[in-house]
Enzyme design. Sequence first.
Site: not given
Length: 247
Positions: A12, A14, A62, A65, A140, A142, A198
């Site tokens: 992952d 972020d 996680g 959106r 994400s 991004n 995480d």
Amino acid sequence: MLPSDLQACLFDMDGVLTDTAAVHAAAWKEMFDGFLREWSRREGVPFVPFDPATDYAPYVDGKRREDGTRSFLESRGIRLPEGGPGDPPDVESVHGLGSRKNALVLELLDRRGVTVFEDAVGFLRAVRARGMRTAVVSSSANTVQVLEVAGLTDLFDARVDGVTAQERDLPGKPAPDMFLAGAAALNVPPDRAAVLEDALSGVAAGRAGRFALVVGVDRVGGGHGAALLAEGADVVVDDLGELLEER
């Protein structure tokens, strides 16, 4: 601590590779609080703000959106039209609120930059030196931009992110589909790959995909490690270097 027959690691982004989880949490709060203020005024109900301590991990962390937006709204008994991926930030729909949150993330990243966890860089280089393949699997949209700014792009053989999930209609975490797609992109079976996550939803996804090892990465403390273990992590570490130590 890594299985001797491990062939790949799926990361992952972020909160594992980059310290952008705090940026996402701040963006979720600003977006939801703005919406909830207007909702409470219009509906005549009390304003209860988004609480990062109690709302972030179970509802949005996680997740894609739109999934995170829908999950949190449902926790408050709020239903909005789904809308579509092209909805701009001023549209009051699930996708519109997601677009509003994404605009805030980009603004915060531009202002704060991207901080990389050095233990993650060291771990990445070490496992690649051992011949393992690596992929980033992030909800994400991004991911490409963040990896480029962080200087991590060349450390990955494959990428499955929010854009990939939308293009291929992959269910987001906690479904295992994104991690399974990452393993397939590396041509490595799940039982020869490790997942490093995480987020509670990401650990659940790794467990559901029956990966060889699901590593919970606890960057925040305060009981999060115990929650990761409860969700199905095989081991929890706060420094990825611990995984390279001899048992």
